[in-house]
Design a protein around this motif. Structure first.
Motif, short mmCIF file in Angstrom:
data_model
loop_
_atom_site.label_atom_id
_atom_site.label_comp_id
_atom_site.label_asym_id
_atom_site.label_seq_id
_atom_site.Cartn_x
_atom_site.Cartn_y
_atom_site.Cartn_z
N ALA A 189 3.40 7.01 -4.25
CA ALA A 189 3.24 6.48 -5.61
C ALA A 189 3.82 7.46 -6.62
CB ALA A 189 1.77 6.19 -5.90
N ALA A 190 3.53 8.75 -6.43
CA ALA A 190 4.05 9.77 -7.34
C ALA A 190 5.57 9.82 -7.29
CB ALA A 190 3.46 11.13 -6.99
N ASP A 191 6.15 9.72 -6.10
CA ASP A 191 7.61 9.72 -5.96
C ASP A 191 8.23 8.53 -6.67
OD1 ASP A 191 7.57 12.06 -4.49
OD2 ASP A 191 7.82 11.06 -2.55
N GLN A 192 7.61 7.36 -6.54
CA GLN A 192 8.13 6.15 -7.19
C GLN A 192 8.07 6.28 -8.71
OE1 GLN A 192 6.03 2.33 -6.47
NE2 GLN A 192 7.96 1.69 -5.55
N LEU A 193 6.96 6.79 -9.23
CA LEU A 193 6.84 6.99 -10.67
C LEU A 193 7.82 8.05 -11.18
CD1 LEU A 193 2.97 6.79 -11.06
CD2 LEU A 193 4.66 5.13 -11.90
N ALA A 194 7.99 9.12 -10.41
CA ALA A 194 8.91 10.18 -10.81
C ALA A 194 10.35 9.68 -10.85
CB ALA A 194 8.79 11.37 -9.86
N ALA A 195 10.74 8.85 -9.88
CA ALA A 195 12.10 8.29 -9.87
C ALA A 195 12.32 7.39 -11.08
CB ALA A 195 12.33 7.51 -8.57
N LEU A 196 11.33 6.59 -11.42
CA LEU A 196 11.45 5.74 -12.61
C LEU A 196 11.53 6.58 -13.87
CD1 LEU A 196 11.48 2.99 -13.99
CD2 LEU A 196 8.98 2.98 -13.86
N ALA A 197 10.68 7.60 -13.97
CA ALA A 197 10.69 8.48 -15.14
C ALA A 197 12.04 9.19 -15.29
CB ALA A 197 9.56 9.50 -15.05
N GLU A 198 12.61 9.65 -14.20
CA GLU A 198 13.90 10.34 -14.25
C GLU A 198 15.01 9.39 -14.71
OE1 GLU A 198 16.29 13.68 -14.04
OE2 GLU A 198 14.12 13.50 -13.96
N ALA A 199 15.01 8.17 -14.21
CA ALA A 199 16.00 7.18 -14.63
C ALA A 199 15.85 6.86 -16.11
CB ALA A 199 15.87 5.91 -13.80
N MET A 200 14.61 6.75 -16.57
CA MET A 200 14.36 6.45 -17.98
C MET A 200 14.78 7.62 -18.87
SD MET A 200 10.77 4.43 -17.76
CE MET A 200 10.71 4.14 -19.52
N ARG A 201 14.56 8.84 -18.41
CA ARG A 201 14.91 10.04 -19.18
C ARG A 201 16.42 10.08 -19.45
NH1 ARG A 201 11.92 13.14 -16.74
NH2 ARG A 201 10.44 13.56 -18.37
N SER A 239 0.85 -1.19 0.00
CA SER A 239 0.00 0.00 0.00
C SER A 239 0.88 1.24 0.00
CB SER A 239 -0.90 0.01 1.23
OG SER A 239 -1.83 -1.05 1.17
N LEU A 240 0.50 2.24 -0.78
CA LEU A 240 1.24 3.49 -0.88
C LEU A 240 0.29 4.66 -0.71
CD1 LEU A 240 3.19 2.86 -4.22
CD2 LEU A 240 4.12 2.67 -1.93
N SER A 241 0.82 5.75 -0.22
CA SER A 241 0.05 6.99 -0.27
C SER A 241 0.15 7.52 -1.69
CB SER A 241 0.63 8.02 0.71
OG SER A 241 1.90 8.48 0.25
N ARG A 242 -0.70 8.45 -2.04
CA ARG A 242 -0.64 9.06 -3.37
C ARG A 242 0.73 9.69 -3.60
NH1 ARG A 242 -4.69 12.97 -3.25
NH2 ARG A 242 -3.10 14.50 -2.77
N LEU A 243 1.29 10.36 -2.58
CA LEU A 243 2.59 11.01 -2.69
C LEU A 243 3.70 9.98 -2.89
CD1 LEU A 243 4.24 13.58 -2.68
CD2 LEU A 243 4.33 13.44 -0.18
#
Length: 88
Positions: free
Chosen positions: A17-29, A11-15
């Protein structure tokens, strides 16, 4: 038969989840490897320049399920007859 399969549910808070997605997006970028924090450990993945994606949304039984799937080949990029890889 799959070479490797890993599943991690929590279970994650919305924040969070957003942090996890942002970290993945930054690594992919930036390309190369992406490191994902998963509980007590990290999962490191090499992410190539070309990916395939699938987005699926299901609504039912009082829940919304959103799946964002990324796939890529483990094979090295094909070399063209001119001796260079694909342009990107």
């Amino acid at each position: 038969m799959k070479d490797l399969e890993f599943e991690h549910k929590r279970s994650l808070s919305r924040l969070e989840a957003a942090d996890q997605l942002a970290a993945l997006a930054e690594a992919m970028r930036h390309g190369g490897s992406a490191e994902l924090e998963l509980g007590p450990g990290k999962l490191s993945l090499r992410i190539p320049d070309e990916l395939r994606s699938e987005l699926e949304v299901e609504v039912g039984d009082g829940e919304v399920e959103l799946e964002f799937e990324l796939k890529w080949s483990l094979a090295p990029p094909a070399v063209t007859s001119a001796g260079t890889g694909p342009q990107g």
